[in-house]
Design a protein around this motif. Structure first.
Motif, PDB file in Angstrom:
ATOM      1  N   SER A   1      -5.489  -2.820  -4.078  1.00  0.00           N
ATOM      2  CA  SER A   1      -5.743  -2.621  -2.658  1.00  0.00           C
ATOM      3  C   SER A   1      -7.266  -2.591  -2.457  1.00  0.00           C
ATOM      4  O   SER A   1      -7.913  -1.574  -2.679  1.00  0.00           O
ATOM      5  CB  SER A   1      -5.123  -1.300  -2.197  1.00  0.00           C
ATOM      6  OG  SER A   1      -5.663  -0.928  -0.969  1.00  0.00           O
TER       7      SER A   1
ATOM      8  N   LYS B   1      -8.898   0.134   0.187  1.00  0.00           N
ATOM      9  CA  LYS B   1      -8.821   1.545  -0.213  1.00  0.00           C
ATOM     10  C   LYS B   1      -9.735   1.828  -1.399  1.00  0.00           C
ATOM     11  O   LYS B   1     -10.423   2.848  -1.458  1.00  0.00           O
ATOM     12  CB  LYS B   1      -7.370   1.904  -0.576  1.00  0.00           C
ATOM     13  CG  LYS B   1      -6.568   2.337   0.602  1.00  0.00           C
ATOM     14  CD  LYS B   1      -6.833   3.798   0.925  1.00  0.00           C
ATOM     15  CE  LYS B   1      -6.145   4.187   2.225  1.00  0.00           C
ATOM     16  NZ  LYS B   1      -6.573   5.508   2.694  1.00  0.00           N
TER      17      LYS B   1
ATOM     18  N   MET C   1      -1.831   1.485  -5.403  1.00  0.00           N
ATOM     19  CA  MET C   1      -1.151   1.956  -4.200  1.00  0.00           C
ATOM     20  C   MET C   1       0.298   1.502  -4.304  1.00  0.00           C
ATOM     21  O   MET C   1       0.567   0.424  -4.839  1.00  0.00           O
ATOM     22  CB  MET C   1      -1.831   1.299  -2.999  1.00  0.00           C
ATOM     23  CG  MET C   1      -1.663   2.007  -1.724  1.00  0.00           C
ATOM     24  SD  MET C   1      -2.332   0.966  -0.467  1.00  0.00           S
ATOM     25  CE  MET C   1      -3.393   2.076   0.319  1.00  0.00           C
ATOM     26  N   ASP C   2       1.228   2.292  -3.791  1.00  0.00           N
ATOM     27  CA  ASP C   2       2.639   1.913  -3.870  1.00  0.00           C
ATOM     28  C   ASP C   2       2.881   0.565  -3.196  1.00  0.00           C
ATOM     29  O   ASP C   2       2.246   0.245  -2.191  1.00  0.00           O
ATOM     30  CB  ASP C   2       3.516   2.975  -3.201  1.00  0.00           C
ATOM     31  CG  ASP C   2       3.773   4.139  -4.138  1.00  0.00           C
ATOM     32  OD1 ASP C   2       3.415   4.013  -5.323  1.00  0.00           O
ATOM     33  OD2 ASP C   2       4.311   5.165  -3.683  1.00  0.00           O
TER      34      ASP C   2
ATOM     35  N   ASP D   1       5.326  -0.500  -1.345  1.00  0.00           N
ATOM     36  CA  ASP D   1       5.747  -0.452   0.068  1.00  0.00           C
ATOM     37  C   ASP D   1       4.573  -0.194   1.011  1.00  0.00           C
ATOM     38  O   ASP D   1       4.499  -0.747   2.100  1.00  0.00           O
ATOM     39  CB  ASP D   1       6.797   0.652   0.263  1.00  0.00           C
ATOM     40  CG  ASP D   1       8.085   0.311  -0.453  1.00  0.00           C
ATOM     41  OD1 ASP D   1       8.293  -0.882  -0.705  1.00  0.00           O
ATOM     42  OD2 ASP D   1       8.866   1.234  -0.764  1.00  0.00           O
ATOM     43  N   GLU D   2       3.670   0.652   0.539  1.00  0.00           N
ATOM     44  CA  GLU D   2       2.501   0.958   1.370  1.00  0.00           C
ATOM     45  C   GLU D   2       1.610  -0.278   1.538  1.00  0.00           C
ATOM     46  O   GLU D   2       1.091  -0.546   2.609  1.00  0.00           O
ATOM     47  CB  GLU D   2       1.701   2.073   0.698  1.00  0.00           C
ATOM     48  CG  GLU D   2       1.064   3.008   1.701  1.00  0.00           C
ATOM     49  CD  GLU D   2       0.592   4.285   1.034  1.00  0.00           C
ATOM     50  OE1 GLU D   2      -0.558   4.633   1.247  1.00  0.00           O
ATOM     51  OE2 GLU D   2       1.377   4.895   0.271  1.00  0.00           O
ATOM     52  N   ARG D   3       1.459  -1.017   0.423  1.00  0.00           N
ATOM     53  CA  ARG D   3       0.652  -2.242   0.496  1.00  0.00           C
ATOM     54  C   ARG D   3       1.308  -3.252   1.437  1.00  0.00           C
ATOM     55  O   ARG D   3       0.630  -3.933   2.201  1.00  0.00           O
ATOM     56  CB  ARG D   3       0.505  -2.855  -0.896  1.00  0.00           C
ATOM     57  CG  ARG D   3      -0.696  -2.271  -1.639  1.00  0.00           C
ATOM     58  CD  ARG D   3      -0.879  -2.956  -2.942  1.00  0.00           C
ATOM     59  NE  ARG D   3       0.183  -2.602  -3.866  1.00  0.00           N
ATOM     60  CZ  ARG D   3       0.687  -3.418  -4.775  1.00  0.00           C
ATOM     61  NH1 ARG D   3       0.246  -4.645  -4.874  1.00  0.00           N
ATOM     62  NH2 ARG D   3       1.634  -3.012  -5.591  1.00  0.00           N
TER      63      ARG D   3
ATOM     64  N   ARG E   1       3.199  -2.566   3.997  1.00  0.00           N
ATOM     65  CA  ARG E   1       2.965  -2.121   5.382  1.00  0.00           C
ATOM     66  C   ARG E   1       1.555  -2.489   5.839  1.00  0.00           C
ATOM     67  O   ARG E   1       1.347  -2.951   6.954  1.00  0.00           O
ATOM     68  CB  ARG E   1       3.168  -0.605   5.480  1.00  0.00           C
ATOM     69  CG  ARG E   1       4.629  -0.213   5.731  1.00  0.00           C
ATOM     70  CD  ARG E   1       4.711   1.219   6.222  1.00  0.00           C
ATOM     71  NE  ARG E   1       4.177   2.166   5.254  1.00  0.00           N
ATOM     72  CZ  ARG E   1       4.870   2.675   4.257  1.00  0.00           C
ATOM     73  NH1 ARG E   1       6.129   2.331   4.085  1.00  0.00           N
ATOM     74  NH2 ARG E   1       4.331   3.546   3.415  1.00  0.00           N
ATOM     75  N   GLN E   2       0.589  -2.284   4.928  1.00  0.00           N
ATOM     76  CA  GLN E   2      -0.800  -2.611   5.260  1.00  0.00           C
ATOM     77  C   GLN E   2      -0.967  -4.092   5.579  1.00  0.00           C
ATOM     78  O   GLN E   2      -1.581  -4.453   6.586  1.00  0.00           O
ATOM     79  CB  GLN E   2      -1.696  -2.267   4.070  1.00  0.00           C
ATOM     80  CG  GLN E   2      -2.537  -1.048   4.308  1.00  0.00           C
ATOM     81  CD  GLN E   2      -3.542  -0.827   3.188  1.00  0.00           C
ATOM     82  OE1 GLN E   2      -3.830  -1.721   2.394  1.00  0.00           O
ATOM     83  NE2 GLN E   2      -4.065   0.367   3.125  1.00  0.00           N
TER      84      GLN E   2
ATOM     85  N   SER F   1      -1.301   6.657  -3.503  1.00  0.00           N
ATOM     86  CA  SER F   1      -0.210   6.921  -2.557  1.00  0.00           C
ATOM     87  C   SER F   1       0.169   8.390  -2.609  1.00  0.00           C
ATOM     88  O   SER F   1       0.656   8.949  -1.644  1.00  0.00           O
ATOM     89  CB  SER F   1       1.006   6.065  -2.903  1.00  0.00           C
ATOM     90  OG  SER F   1       0.673   4.723  -2.750  1.00  0.00           O
TER      91      SER F   1
END
Lengths: 270, 274
Positions: B10, B13, B111-112, B114-116, B118-119, B167
């Motif tokens: 990421s 971040k 970073m997880d 799913d979070e990536r 979403r980003q 995360s």
């Protein structure tokens, strides 16, 4: 307080880190205890459980489903223990068996191959080549186990919150980092995270009780409301329902128990 | 004091954490801004240098030769900047060419998935399914890039001293952990590790000087002695060795040049077939 799982390869100093972390935080350090508990409760020889959690499933295992049953027993014993909080678990697959619980700090400890070989040579009194071969075989088995049962590679860093390499960083440095992370707000047990842990423990207990006769069931629990997903047909379904009625009495914390046949399994089901 | 390298799946971040770490420790911050000076020095569009760090050579895209050359320019510039220590380095793949230097703390930021996703979905304004595909493609691309260029798997945790998943562990905590680690004795620059760094910087400069004429050149440096390995036909060996010595001899810091000319078997086979 937190639950800490420490994943490691053989001779990777993970045990040392786990023991020191537990001593510093005043937690219980567990590994083999889980297997002993599962062995006692489900009346299975410990050796069979060790093989189930270490060796990758053979073709025969895939038909017999014995490995899945043993893993369910281990998972049930581990979640029961973890439910008491304040533990450091350095046995195999903790990060997978306690997946989805927010206050679990998942740590992986790695060591460079040279140091691992030296430790293995010293302990087993064998030559360098033999030690290397043994370590590679062990690593391969562990990776194959996780990949075949859970579809993930245990060497994938994204499965963990913290990966520390003991090379330039010492065991004590690793202990510092793990303790520092474990004391953070994110890993403190909250009411909601405790519920998640309780539900996981209930679901694992239900699964462990059923898996012997109904290997293909999946279980979820939400605030004690348990749903058992099954693909079984009508006749077996009746048998399952009878068994479920008994479970309601046997397992503590169940509010309601339902059987759903023919529905797809939710991804978070045990 | 040490050098800290950051690598991540990421970019945004990890850049934030790298910057905060540099601020907390009062270190110099080296990132892709360095590419503008490289672009000016070698008269190349900066976009091509960015592409070099993000993509692998392809038939329709950048040629393999250009990719190798641009990457060498970047390496030379980054290593030059890092000679002074007390630096935080982000986004220029430094962890892959600083292996073996003891005062470098190599940090991975994760970073997880799913979070990536979403980003990416937010940034690119695409559906979650599409974002998943993009993230998976990026993962593959990163792995392939590091394997192609350095024969190292970027996702291998043993390339890092510590990997932190942000995360769950918040960026401030990550900064604190990294800052603590820099204080450890093993990351303090020693005479030997500083010398290794200087050797690597010299080798990078020499390689840049030779790459244009000798695209397959491999360079090692130790205490001002440079060993260049080139490919040549038997009859060319003397001429090419002299050319290398001439090109390298004037570079500052070079005291002695040794050329190893390896038989170019493919060209030899091609010539004998004529």
């Amino acid at each position: 307080m937190a639950i800490i799982t420490i994943s490691r390869g053989s001779y990777s100093k993970g045990k040392e880190v786990a023991e020191k972390v537990a001593a510093r935080l005043g937690y219980n350090c567990i590994s083999r205890e889980v297997l002993l508990e599962a062995s006692k409760r489900f009346n299975i020889p410990e050796m069979k459980l060790i093989r189930a959690i270490h060796d990758a499933p053979s073709i025969l295992d895939r038909f017999q489903h014995s490995k899945q049953a043993y893993i369910s027993y281990i998972r049930s014993a581990l979640t029961q223990r973890a439910n008491m909080d304040n533990i450091v678990y350095h046995g195999l697959a903790g990060h997978i068996l306690l997946k989805g619980v927010p206050h679990v700090l998942k740590v992986r400890i790695t060591v460079n191959m040279k140091d691992r070989i030296a430790s293995e040579m010293e302990r087993e009194s064998i030559g360098e080549k033999e030690a290397l071969a043994l370590l590679l075989k062990d690593d391969h088995e562990r990776r194959k186990w996780t990949k075949s049962l859970y579809g993930v590679d245990p060497w994938d860093s994204s499965l963990y919150d913290l990966v520390i390499r003991i090379y330039k960083l010492s065991v004590d440095d690793a202990v510092d980092f793990v303790c520092q992370a474990a004391c953070r707000q994110q890993f403190k047990t909250t009411d909601s995270s405790r519920h998640i842990m309780d539900d996981l423990a209930i679901a694992c207990q239900v699964k462990a009780s059923l898996v012997d006769h109904f290997f293909d069931v999946a279980v979820t629990s939400e605030y004690g409301n348990v749903i058992i997903y099954t693909k079984t047909r009508e006749r077996q379904g009746q048998r399952l329902k009878k068994k479920v009625e008994i479970l309601k009495e046997e397992i503590e914390g169940i509010n309601n128990l339902e059987v759903h046949a023919g529905l797809p399994y939710p991804p978070d089901a045990v | 004091m040490p050098i800290i390298t950051f690598s991540s799946d990421s970019y945004r971040k990890s850049r934030e954490i790298a910057k905060k770490t540099a601020e907390a420790l009062g270190y110099k911050y080296v990132d892709r801004k360095i590419l503008s000076s490289v672009a000016v020095k070698y008269d190349i569009p900066e976009a091509k240098l960015i592409k070099t760090l993000d993509e692998t050579p392809s038939f329709m895209g950048m040629s393999s030769k250009a990719h190798k050359q641009y990457l060498a320019y970047i390496q030379e510039a980054v290593l030059g900047e890092l000679l002074d220590d007390n630096a935080v380095c982000h986004g220029v793949a430094a962890h892959l060419y600083l292996l073996g230097i003891s005062h470098v703390l190599k940090v991975g930021i994760l970073m997880d998935f799913d979070e990536r996703v979403r980003q990416v979905a937010d940034q690119e304004k695409v559906s979650i399914e599409k974002a998943k595909k993009i993230v998976r493609r990026q993962e593959k691309q990163r792995k392939r890039w590091s394997l192609d260029n350095f024969n190292l798997d970027e996702t291998d945790p043993s390339l890092h001293d510590m990997v932190i998943n942000i995360s769950q562990i918040d960026p401030e905590e990550a900064v604190s952990m990294i800052s603590t680690a820099t204080g450890y004795r093993k990351f303090k620059p020693m005479t030997y590790s500083i010398k290794c760094m200087q050797d690597r910087e010299l080798a990078a400069r020499v390689r840049v000087a030779l790459l244009k004429d000798f695209p397959d050149v491999r360079v090692q440096a130790r205490d001002g002695t440079v060993v260049a390995e080139i490919k040549a036909l038997k009859r060319e060996k003397h001429r090419k060795s002299s050319a290398v010595k001439e090109l390298v001899g004037n570079i500052s810091g070079v005291h002695y040049v040794e050329v190893h000319a390896i038989n170019d078997i493919f060209r030899q086979a091609a010539e004998s077939g004529r």
